[in-house]
Scaffold this active site. Structure first.
Site, short mmCIF file in Angstrom:
data_model
loop_
_atom_site.label_atom_id
_atom_site.label_comp_id
_atom_site.label_asym_id
_atom_site.label_seq_id
_atom_site.Cartn_x
_atom_site.Cartn_y
_atom_site.Cartn_z
NE ARG A 127 -1.37 0.93 4.49
CZ ARG A 127 -2.23 1.03 5.48
NH1 ARG A 127 -3.11 0.08 5.67
NH2 ARG A 127 -2.23 2.06 6.28
NE ARG A 182 2.26 8.97 -5.55
CZ ARG A 182 2.12 9.40 -4.31
NH1 ARG A 182 3.01 10.18 -3.75
NH2 ARG A 182 1.04 9.07 -3.63
NE ARG A 229 1.92 -3.81 13.98
CZ ARG A 229 2.01 -2.49 13.93
NH1 ARG A 229 2.75 -1.82 14.77
NH2 ARG A 229 1.35 -1.81 13.00
NE ARG A 247 2.86 6.53 12.70
CZ ARG A 247 2.02 6.00 11.81
NH1 ARG A 247 2.15 6.27 10.53
NH2 ARG A 247 1.03 5.21 12.18
CD GLU A 275 2.01 5.55 15.82
OE1 GLU A 275 1.48 6.65 15.56
OE2 GLU A 275 1.95 4.58 15.06
CE1 TYR A 308 -5.11 -0.04 10.42
CE2 TYR A 308 -5.69 0.39 8.13
CZ TYR A 308 -5.30 0.84 9.38
OH TYR A 308 -5.14 2.18 9.60
CG ASP A 351 -7.50 3.17 5.85
OD1 ASP A 351 -6.87 3.34 6.90
OD2 ASP A 351 -6.95 3.03 4.74
#
Ligand code: FAD
Ligand code: UDP
Length: 390
Positions: free
Chosen positions: A175, A179, A258, A289, A312, A360, A362
């Site tokens: 995911r 680019r 997790r 992060r 985090e 998972y 979104d």
């Protein structure tokens, strides 16, 4: 019990179901949640000292290409023009993420155009000899070549999953785009933004309907509560969005997750890192992060001399931890199949959402699948009395 449906869990899945059944079908819905607030993991609130909106269960960015979900979400909130961009720190230097032409040229101290960069990456990933990647390590090398993979993915992934990347499925990083332009948008979706007056205002509007009653601090498995599994199942239809293994008393074994630990700090500076999210790619920094929440809403008039940051940390969940990301080992997948069989046999109970399906999701996926559950299962039941089956 004078209701037509009990919804367990007031996250986006549960509230979408409740709102549709209440508003579209005119039925009475009772929503219970064991937490003291609604909204599930999307809940946010103003940090007490600064008033800066903090996402309590980790930063939440809304994005979707699903027109139906976008239209539905816009009934309850307007969205800002926020576009998510992420940077990562590697060996004391900051690079743009996801990996794009800017990252590649900065890393190799080069000025390649798209074709030259593609040729370089192709050469660097040649070690796989055209073999289909079988794990995350091979997938990383095949996508971007070993040097970039080792700099930006390998150690970050090991910190996040505490598992050797050779043991992880390739799909985890599929995911994450690569680019060959300077476009460093994190998401590819058509629509993106943050709720103008915050997640909690959005969520509260979804629940604000005369046919919806919300009871907080109510655990479905606590037999001392007036509404619980014992007195509801079999009497009133249920949409259950809690953990599927817990529903069946973990009879087929625990599903593994997790969890994250968040370390929040108010700092006496107006701006700590100049951007909403800074990843830390290297193993010597223990967190993955840092989020700095003021940057999610540059349009707001926040205090100028203080800021809120959140570090985090990631680890395996133990008993009592919040389950955040399904780990999905082979054992988990076997157990999940066994739970799905049990769920099918549970009369008048539908399982949905992130915890109820061990997937998972979104936010836009949770909303989309809740709308489908209403169309495909609840609407036929409510209009024609069709049997509810999971
Ligand atoms: P949840 O929000 O988890 O809601 C389930 C609810 O059920 C909870 O409120 C819980 O208290 C309740 N419940 C559980 N058991 C019981 C019980 N026994 N009795 C009563 N109530 C119970 N999505 C995005 O689109 N963008 C992002 O940037 C993003 N970031 C994320 C970051 C993190 C760290 C995490 C964990 C998720 C993120 N998500 C993101 C996903 C998003 O949080 C989910 O899509 C959304 O929360 C799913 O909603 P849900 O209703 O299925 O589950
Ligand atoms: N990832 C990485 N380096 C980064 C960002 C992401 O290696 O700087 C990998 C990592 O394996 C992670 C996956 O890409 O688990 C997905 O990242 P994303 O940011 O989408 O994950 P989430 O926000 O859900 O934690």
């Amino acid at each position: 019990m004078d209701v037509d449906l009990v919804v367990v869990g007031s996250g986006f899945f549960g509230l979408t179901v409740a709102e549709r059944v209440a508003a579209e079908h005119g039925r009475k819905v009772l929503v219970i949640d064991r937490r003291e607030h609604i909204g599930g993991n999307a809940y946010s609130e103003a940090e007490a000292e600064t008033g800066i909106e903090v996402h309590r269960y980790g930063a939440h960015l809304f994005h979707t290409s699903n027109e139906r979900v976008w239209e539905y979400a816009n009934r309850f909130t307007a969205f800002t023009s926020y576009v998510h961009r992420v940077y990562t720190t590697h060996k004391g230097e900051v690079f743009p993420m996801p990996i794009n032409l800017g990252t590649i040229n900065q890393f190799f101290r080069s000025a390649h155009g798209p074709d030259a960069a593609r040729a370089l990456v192709k050469e660097l990933s040649a070690e796989l000899g055209g073999k289909t990647p079988e794990n995350l390590d091979e997938q990383g090398v095949s996508l971007i070549g070993r040097p970039l993979y080792e700099a930006f993915i390998r150690e970050y992934t090991a910190k996040q999953w505490q598992t050797d990347p050779r043991e992880l499925p390739a799909s985890i990083i599929s995911r994450l785009p690569v680019r060959y332009t300077y476009d460093n948008r994190y998401f590819n979706d058509t629509h993106e933004g943050l709720p103008v007056d915050g997640y909690t205002a959005w969520i509260e509007r979804m629940a604000d309907h005369p046919n919806i009653e919300v009871r907080l601090g109510t655990d479905f498995f606590d037999a001392s509560q007036p509404v619980n599994k014992g007195n509801v199942v079999g009497n009133v239809p249920v949409v259950y969005t809690g953990p599927v293994d817990r529903y069946f008393d973990n009879a087929e074994g625990d599903l593994s997750w997790r969890t994250l630990d968040f370390e929040e700090e108010v700092l006496p500076v107006g701006d700590f890192q100049g951007t909403p999210v800074m990843n830390y790619a290297d193993a010597d920094v223990p967190y993955t992060r840092i989020h700095e929440f003021r940057h999610f809403h540059p349009e707001r008039d926040y205090v100028k001399d203080k800021t809120v940051i959140m570090r985090e940390f990631s680890r395996f969940a133990e008993q009592g931890d919040e389950p955040y990301y399904p780990i999905n080992t082979a054992t988990d997948r076997e157990r999940l199949l066994a739970y799905r069989e049990l769920a099918k046999g549970e009369k008048d109970v539908l399982f949905g959402g992130r915890l109820g399906t061990y997937q998972y999701l979104d936010m836009h996926m949770a909303i989309g699948s809740a709308l489908s559950m209403v169309d495909n299962h609840l609407a036929p039941h409510l209009t024609t009395g069709a049997t509810l089956a999971g």
